[in-house]
Design a protein around this motif. Structure first.
Motif, PDB file in Angstrom:
ATOM      1  N   UNK A   9       0.797  -1.267   0.164  1.00 55.72           N
ATOM      2  CA  UNK A   9       0.046  -0.011   0.060  1.00 55.72           C
ATOM      3  C   UNK A   9       0.907   1.269  -0.063  1.00 55.72           C
ATOM      4  N   UNK A  10       1.848   1.290   0.855  1.00 58.89           N
ATOM      5  CA  UNK A  10       2.745   2.457   0.774  1.00 58.89           C
ATOM      6  C   UNK A  10       3.544   2.579  -0.360  1.00 58.89           C
ATOM      7  N   UNK A  12       2.322   1.866  -3.220  1.00 60.95           N
ATOM      8  CA  UNK A  12       1.256   2.330  -4.372  1.00 60.95           C
ATOM      9  C   UNK A  12       1.348   3.813  -4.202  1.00 60.95           C
ATOM     10  N   UNK A  13       0.911   4.185  -2.907  1.00 66.01           N
ATOM     11  CA  UNK A  13       0.879   5.834  -2.802  1.00 66.01           C
ATOM     12  C   UNK A  13       2.167   6.687  -2.973  1.00 66.01           C
ATOM     13  N   UNK A  16       3.340   7.926  -7.204  1.00 71.58           N
ATOM     14  CA  UNK A  16       3.386   9.117  -7.914  1.00 71.58           C
ATOM     15  C   UNK A  16       3.938  10.463  -7.300  1.00 71.58           C
ATOM     16  N   UNK A  17       4.191  10.417  -5.895  1.00 74.76           N
ATOM     17  CA  UNK A  17       4.993  11.741  -5.404  1.00 74.76           C
ATOM     18  C   UNK A  17       6.482  11.532  -5.604  1.00 74.76           C
ATOM     19  N   UNK A  19       7.998   9.790  -8.387  1.00 76.00           N
ATOM     20  CA  UNK A  19       7.983   9.985  -9.662  1.00 76.00           C
ATOM     21  C   UNK A  19       7.970  11.525  -9.868  1.00 76.00           C
ATOM     22  N   UNK A  20       6.992  11.982  -9.491  1.00 72.29           N
ATOM     23  CA  UNK A  20       6.732  13.477  -9.423  1.00 72.29           C
ATOM     24  C   UNK A  20       7.872  14.327  -8.901  1.00 72.29           C
ATOM     25  N   UNK A  21       8.444  14.164  -7.809  1.00 70.34           N
ATOM     26  CA  UNK A  21       9.522  14.819  -7.116  1.00 70.34           C
ATOM     27  C   UNK A  21      10.851  14.700  -7.857  1.00 70.34           C
ATOM     28  N   UNK A  23      11.007  14.028 -11.173  1.00 80.35           N
ATOM     29  CA  UNK A  23      10.995  14.477 -12.573  1.00 80.35           C
ATOM     30  C   UNK A  23      11.252  16.136 -12.221  1.00 80.35           C
ATOM     31  N   UNK A  24      10.529  16.722 -11.172  1.00 82.45           N
ATOM     32  CA  UNK A  24      10.626  17.945 -10.784  1.00 82.45           C
ATOM     33  C   UNK A  24      12.057  18.485 -10.591  1.00 82.45           C
TER      34      UNK A  24
ATOM     35  N   UNK B  44       4.150  17.701 -11.644  1.00 85.06           N
ATOM     36  CA  UNK B  44       4.988  16.547 -11.960  1.00 85.06           C
ATOM     37  C   UNK B  44       4.345  15.436 -11.060  1.00 85.06           C
ATOM     38  N   UNK B  45       3.743  15.748  -9.995  1.00 81.47           N
ATOM     39  CA  UNK B  45       3.007  14.847  -9.140  1.00 81.47           C
ATOM     40  C   UNK B  45       1.863  14.132  -9.759  1.00 81.47           C
ATOM     41  N   UNK B  48       3.004  11.766 -12.064  1.00 80.84           N
ATOM     42  CA  UNK B  48       3.207  10.550 -11.586  1.00 80.84           C
ATOM     43  C   UNK B  48       1.830   9.701 -11.401  1.00 80.84           C
ATOM     44  N   UNK B 345      -7.774   9.271  -1.126  1.00 82.20           N
ATOM     45  CA  UNK B 345      -7.396   8.316  -2.080  1.00 82.20           C
ATOM     46  C   UNK B 345      -6.620   7.382  -1.179  1.00 82.20           C
TER      47      UNK B 345
END
Lengths: 196, 366
Positions: A9-10, A12-13, A16-17, A19-21, A23-24, B44-45, B48, B345
């Motif tokens: 679960x950890x 999965x959640x 996105x963060x 990957x996002x961080x 890439x940023x 970017x998040x 993701x 979520x």
């Protein structure tokens, strides 16, 4: 919950963060190269247009390179428009922009690319972009708006229509002369007012 | 191999709701990133979330599709189920949401040309699926003699909502790339038909559910999350209206004779009224869920995913309305709602893993 389930679960959640961080940070570090070679600004030579108390200036970069993550970089035409209200009262504007070039190519600004390059453009042009469709400009205040157009291949002349006034369209003409882009004329074109 | 067959057999129509609940966050993040510079990393998040939703979409689509061929009797059973059947359109909705995510964030990965073409493919696949399941479900409901008043619940809103979501991607696609192509009238006509179907069916079905809630009492606790679905129809219409006005703007201020300047004030008023209704409904959800928590058990079931997408649709509606009216106030709300959407979520993801761990997946309740 079992430990294994908590880890799943950890994961999965957090995906996105993470990957996002990543890439940023990658983007901010300049590892994904973006370049802009030539920049012109009508404020420097007082070439802007004034109509009904609104002074319109623009900064233009004809070769802003944006690199998607999985595809090669492409060049875009990037404008930043500067609207100054010289009236004694507030005005509300909702500008829209159209690109036109030979072979009947006519299309609107690409809001997505504008959004992706917003920070870099703001840094380069030293002004803050407006995001709403419509925005208020108080007296003696200047507001800025980033406009990005996809650049057709083998482009050597084009015009951009700026619809910010009710009765006329501001048309900016550009052509390539000796490899450099030249803003050879600007005009206020009357709008068609027929029955829809 | 046996395990895979078990998974396919029990892979109910509702799994698309998990993709929906994940995919919509990429748009709430993208809108939040535009509020001010400190939030720009959220773009970017959002990317993701888009990638995660794509992986979920592809992973879930395989057993979901195989089930039609390997276990048609299970499909038939689900289609005739007065609650479960309504979840079939969640997978075609996922196509539309994948298309919307691709339209907004795809250019970051593939560049505009590829992203806009891919999103159009998603549009047509999603639209075909939604109309097909829409007819199948309404036929089943009208001809099924076992449907009773106490079966009515807000999951019945899913088919109308699925039709309402088509014009959202239609308008996103008409904006910029397809604005003045020969595809624009096709997108417009399909979007308007879907809007009409979704809007009127929302009113008619809403009346039936309201009737049940008033005269038959509220449903059992496991259906409590479906109340949140009621927030979605008006929120999605708000999203469509703002995207539609942007599409008109992209068509040089006039599309099919619909003029930007003359219609924009009206759209601002209608969108604000509809957004207000969604806000009112959100308060109603709080009141009813509080009632469930205090008076009845409210254990986790897969249906909790119904808390995610409708709430995220309202968050998106808030962010888009902020581009037209009360910008600062609505942008503040957008950030708050976005944080709450992520908390919901995360809660539902943990609940789902716990629910899978309990083995409930292999014992579906009909």
């Amino acid at each position: 919950m079992k430990t294994r389930s908590i880890i799943i679960a950890l994961a999965i959640v957090l995906i996105p963060f993470i990957i996002g961080t990543s890439l940023f940070l990658l983007k901010s570090s300049g590892a994904i190269r973006e370049k802009a070679n030539f920049i012109s600004d009508t404020r420097k030579n007082n070439k802007g247009i004034t109509y009904k108390g609104i002074k319109v200036d623009w900064t233009f970069c004809p070769d802003w390179e944006y690199k998607p993550l999985f595809f090669p970089a492409e060049e875009y035409l990037v404008f930043m428009f500067h609207y100054r209200n010289d009236n004694e009262y507030n005005i509300q504007v909702m500008p829209s922009y159209t690109f036109a070039s030979p072979h009947n190519r006519r299309y609107s600004a690409n809001e997505e690319i504008s959004m992706y390059i917003e920070n870099e453009v703001e840094n380069k042009f030293k002004a803050e972009d407006q995001t709403p469709i419509t925005f208020k400009i108080p007296p003696n205040v200047t507001k800025h708006y980033i406009v990005t157009f996809e650049k057709p291949h083998s482009l050597d002349n084009f015009y951009v229509d700026v619809d910010v006034f009710r009765d006329v369209t501001l048309r900016l003409h550009y052509k390539k002369e000796d490899g450099e882009w030249s803003n050879y004329s600007n005009e206020l074109v009357g709008k068609y007012k027929g029955r829809g | 191999m046996d395990m895979f067959k078990k998974i396919v057999k029990n892979f109910g129509p509702e799994w698309g709701a998990a993709v929906m609940g994940t995919a919509a966050i990429c748009i709430t993040m993208q809108l939040s990133s535009e509020v001010s510079r400190p939030f720009s990393f959220l773009l970017y998040v959002g990317l993701g979330f888009y990638l995660l939703a794509t992986v979920m979409f592809v992973t879930f689509l395989i057993p979901w599709t195989l089930r039609f061929f390997m276990y048609p009797e299970e499909i038939k059973k689900d289609l005739h189920h007065p609650i479960r059947g309504n979840f079939f359109p969640t997978m075609p909705i996922s196509f539309i949401l994948a298309g919307t995510g691709t339209n907004k964030l795809g250019p970051m990965l593939f560049g505009p040309w590829f992203a806009y073409h891919l999103s159009i493919v998603f549009f047509f696949l999603g639209a075909v699926g939604i109309f097909t399941f829409g007819y199948l479900l309404i036929r089943t409901q009208f001809l099924n003699k076992d449907v009773r008043l106490e079966h009515a619940n807000f999951s019945w809103f899913i088919p109308p909502v699925s039709h309402l979501i088509i014009p959202v991607l239609g308008a996103c696609s008409m904006d910029v790339y397809w604005a003045e192509t020969s595809l624009a009238p096709v997108l417009f006509v399909i979007s308007m038909i879907a809007l009409g179907v979704g809007f009127f069916n929302f009113l008619f079905v809403g009346a039936a559910i309201w009737h049940r809630y008033t005269y038959q009492g509220i449903p059992e606790a496991k259906l409590a999350p479906t109340i949140m679905v009621g927030i979605a129809p008006t929120a999605i219409i708000v999203i469509f209206l703002i995207k539609f006005i942007q599409a008109i703007e992209a068509s040089h201020g006039s599309m099919f004779g619909i003029n930007f300047i003359s219609i924009f004030p009206l759209i601002k008023i209608i969108a604000s009224v509809l957004w207000g209704y969604s806000l009112w409904w959100l308060m109603l959800v709080v009141i009813l869920v509080t009632h469930y928590i205090t008076t009845k058990a409210h254990p986790f079931v897969f249906g909790w995913w119904a808390y995610t997408f409708p709430f995220e649709a309202f968050t998106v509606a808030t962010g888009l309305l902020a581009k037209c009216v009360a910008t600062q106030f609505l942008q503040g709300m957008l950030i708050t709602l976005n944080i709450i959407a992520v908390i919901i979520w995360i809660t539902v993801v943990f609940g789902t893993i716990k629910w899978l761990e309990s083995g409930a997946f292999l014992k579906p309740q009909h």
